[in-house]
Design a protein around this motif. Structure first.
Motif, PDB file in Angstrom:
ATOM      1  N   UNK A   1       0.810  -1.218   0.000  1.00 19.26           N
ATOM      2  CA  UNK A   1       0.000   0.000   0.000  1.00 19.26           C
ATOM      3  C   UNK A   1       0.842   1.266   0.000  1.00 19.26           C
ATOM      4  N   UNK A   2       1.989   1.233   0.659  1.00 17.92           N
ATOM      5  CA  UNK A   2       2.820   2.428   0.751  1.00 17.92           C
ATOM      6  C   UNK A   2       2.453   3.328   1.913  1.00 17.92           C
ATOM      7  N   UNK A   3       1.514   2.893   2.747  1.00 17.87           N
ATOM      8  CA  UNK A   3       1.073   3.717   3.875  1.00 17.87           C
ATOM      9  C   UNK A   3       1.878   3.357   5.115  1.00 17.87           C
ATOM     10  N   UNK A   4       2.486   4.344   5.725  1.00 20.40           N
ATOM     11  CA  UNK A   4       3.108   4.178   7.040  1.00 20.40           C
ATOM     12  C   UNK A   4       1.983   4.402   8.042  1.00 20.40           C
ATOM     13  N   UNK A   5       1.307   3.303   8.377  1.00 19.60           N
ATOM     14  CA  UNK A   5      -0.013   3.351   9.005  1.00 19.60           C
ATOM     15  C   UNK A   5       0.081   3.238  10.522  1.00 19.60           C
ATOM     16  N   UNK A   6       0.583   4.303  11.148  1.00 19.92           N
ATOM     17  CA  UNK A   6       0.663   4.320  12.615  1.00 19.92           C
ATOM     18  C   UNK A   6      -0.733   4.194  13.223  1.00 19.92           C
ATOM     19  N   UNK A   7      -1.716   4.835  12.611  1.00 19.07           N
ATOM     20  CA  UNK A   7      -3.079   4.766  13.121  1.00 19.07           C
ATOM     21  C   UNK A   7      -3.710   3.392  13.000  1.00 19.07           C
ATOM     22  N   UNK A   8      -3.079   2.495  12.249  1.00 15.28           N
ATOM     23  CA  UNK A   8      -3.608   1.143  12.045  1.00 15.28           C
ATOM     24  C   UNK A   8      -2.728   0.099  12.715  1.00 15.28           C
TER      25      UNK A   8
ATOM     26  N   UNK B   1       8.338   5.740  12.252  1.00 16.21           N
ATOM     27  CA  UNK B   1       7.850   6.795  11.364  1.00 16.21           C
ATOM     28  C   UNK B   1       8.702   8.048  11.494  1.00 16.21           C
ATOM     29  N   UNK B   2       9.158   8.338  12.708  1.00 17.78           N
ATOM     30  CA  UNK B   2       9.952   9.541  12.945  1.00 17.78           C
ATOM     31  C   UNK B   2      11.332   9.461  12.295  1.00 17.78           C
ATOM     32  N   UNK B   3      11.768   8.273  11.890  1.00 16.84           N
ATOM     33  CA  UNK B   3      13.103   8.096  11.322  1.00 16.84           C
ATOM     34  C   UNK B   3      13.135   8.221   9.804  1.00 16.84           C
ATOM     35  N   UNK B   4      11.965   8.189   9.150  1.00 17.08           N
ATOM     36  CA  UNK B   4      11.944   8.142   7.685  1.00 17.08           C
ATOM     37  C   UNK B   4      12.495   9.420   7.068  1.00 17.08           C
TER      38      UNK B   4
ATOM     39  N   UNK C   1      -2.700  12.011  12.504  1.00 18.26           N
ATOM     40  CA  UNK C   1      -1.632  12.920  12.087  1.00 18.26           C
ATOM     41  C   UNK C   1      -0.285  12.216  12.002  1.00 18.26           C
ATOM     42  N   UNK C   2      -0.170  11.038  12.604  1.00 15.10           N
ATOM     43  CA  UNK C   2       1.105  10.327  12.644  1.00 15.10           C
ATOM     44  C   UNK C   2       1.376   9.499  11.397  1.00 15.10           C
ATOM     45  N   UNK C   3       0.432   9.397  10.480  1.00 17.74           N
ATOM     46  CA  UNK C   3       0.607   8.557   9.302  1.00 17.74           C
ATOM     47  C   UNK C   3       1.387   9.278   8.201  1.00 17.74           C
ATOM     48  N   UNK C   4       2.001   8.470   7.331  1.00 22.23           N
ATOM     49  CA  UNK C   4       2.733   8.984   6.181  1.00 22.23           C
ATOM     50  C   UNK C   4       2.455   8.076   4.995  1.00 22.23           C
ATOM     51  N   UNK C   5       2.962   8.470   3.833  1.00 18.36           N
ATOM     52  CA  UNK C   5       2.766   7.648   2.642  1.00 18.36           C
ATOM     53  C   UNK C   5       3.934   7.856   1.690  1.00 18.36           C
TER      54      UNK C   5
END
Length: 423
Positions: free
Chosen positions: A51-58, A123-126, A197-201
């Protein structure tokens, strides 16, 4: 406390996102690294078209009290999002017993906490990694959405968030969702959603390829592709070399970032990590109207699909299928992905460019990956079993493992799945 390593190369077996980021975490500390993979390049298996989602919320453990009912529906064929097509698979039954043990509320809370801490740390390291390697900063860190097309399901999730006091999740009405992401107005049954707010893609495969190229060019990391591992040369409890079809690769240590193939590789060593290949599917379309597709990634919690846009394309991922090692893409799976795309964003994509893929998510029964040193060996470590959160947790897991190997202060503790063979 360090597990002990000399100045010779560490062999990282596996060049998916877990293996490549492991090599990065070691190489930036001045360690010589050799990456070994049976395929032709980085991220050619589970990391290829996820998916490409950095899914912290999931980031929550799948095994929990509610999972038992979901599995019963899957066994009887009443859940389109979870399919069991190899019910007689002995590996599935072994994994399933462990899964049921982790469905206890206390285990679910513990495992979800591990996944949450790992995901947030990773996520904070990307962004820092992209800067350190001078890569194009294409991973977007604007957050992600979780959509609901069922009112009772939405209300249940909202009540749960309010009970937990999770301030990082914002509850949005249908109107607020569409105001934030106008392309969602095409979803007629949308009732509301959550914003994390913590998610990325970003493109996981592209990040892996760029990182591998940087490591080879700037750090001298050896990339041994088209090289299948056949065993290990050992001296007592120490591994001295990795045996491959192309000969031996001497090493001071080995890290297994081998995904679903981990049990095959470790079985001759006397242990089998309980990792099952949970099959997922994706479809990718070229975007012709950027205004007609969402910029924010989202998970449709009702239909259990994930949608993300990057690189001029939109990708839909879906289904958790227990099918052993089968990687075929049946027509009915393609139909489901295509149907969702046509119903939702058909006017904004080029239907002639659709590409379909299946990947095997290396999933532990508890949820968190196996991360640490193998108990009976002095210099064998594992970083495998990330499930659907491989991209989400990859940099964090790799950093933690490198900290332990080098003997640095550990940023997070007690985040691995537990096993008797794992130190």
């Amino acid at each position: 406390m360090s597990d002990g390593i000399g100045n010779d190369s560490i062999a990282v077996i596996g060049a998916g996102i877990a293996g490549i980021t492991t090599a990065y975490a070691l190489a930036k500390r001045g360690i010589n690294v050799a990456v070994i993979d049976a395929l032709s390049g980085p991220a050619e298996m589970c990391s290829r078209a996820n998916a490409g989602i950095i899914a912290v919320g999931h980031a929550k453990a799948w095994a929990g009290p509610q999972a038992i009912g979901a599995m019963m529906k899957a066994i009887t064929g009443r859940d389109p999002s979870v399919q069991i097509t190899r019910l007689g698979d002995p590996a599935l039954w072994r994994w399933g017993v462990d899964f049921l043990l982790n469905c206890r509320p206390s285990a679910h809370r513990t495992n979800t906490d591990k996944l949450q801490r790992l995901s947030r740390y990773s996520r904070a390291l990307v962004a820092a990694a992209e800067t350190e390697m001078n890569l194009p900063k294409e991973t977007r860190h604007q957050g992600g959405l979780y959509l609901f097309q069922d009112r009772s399901q939405f209300d249940t999730h909202v009540a749960s968030i309010e009970h937990q006091g999770n301030g990082s999740i914002e509850v949005l009405s249908r109107g607020a969702l569409i105001a934030r992401e106008p392309a969602l107005s095409v979803l007629p049954n949308l009732v509301g959603g959550l914003f994390s707010a913590a998610d990325s893609v970003g493109d996981c495969r592209l990040f892996s390829q760029r990182t591998a190229a940087y490591l080879n060019r700037a750090c001298g990391v050896g990339l041994h592709f088209n090289t299948r591992v056949t065993g290990f040369r050992r001296a007592g409890n120490t591994i001295e070399a990795v045996k491959t079809e192309r000969g031996e690769i001497a090493c001071a240590g080995v890290i297994l970032a081998t995904g679903v193939e981990t049990p095959d590789i470790t079985s001759p060593l006397g242990f089998r990590p309980n990792i099952y290949p949970v099959k997922g599917y994706s479809g990718t379309w070229t975007v012709t109207d950027p205004a007609g597709v969402p910029a924010l990634p989202y998970v449709d919690e009702t239909e259990l699909l994930a949608v993300a846009t990057y690189g001029g394309k939109i990708r839909v991922t879906a289904i958790a299928e227990f099918a052993g090692r089968d990687r075929s893409v049946p027509g009915k799976r393609i139909e489901r992905l295509t149907d969702y795309m046509q119903r939702s964003f058909g006017d904004a994509v080029n239907n002639k460019t659709a590409e379909f893929w299946s990947g095997l998510r290396p999933t532990t029964a508890a949820g968190p990956p196996y991360l640490g040193r193998i108990r009976r060996f002095d210099n064998l470590w594992i970083n495998a079993g990330h499930g659907q959160l491989g991209w989400t947790m990859s940099l964090g897991c790799s950093e933690l493992l490198a900290q332990r190997i080098i003997g640095e202060r550990i940023s997070l503790t007690d985040v691995s799945s537990r096993a008797r063979w794992l130190s």
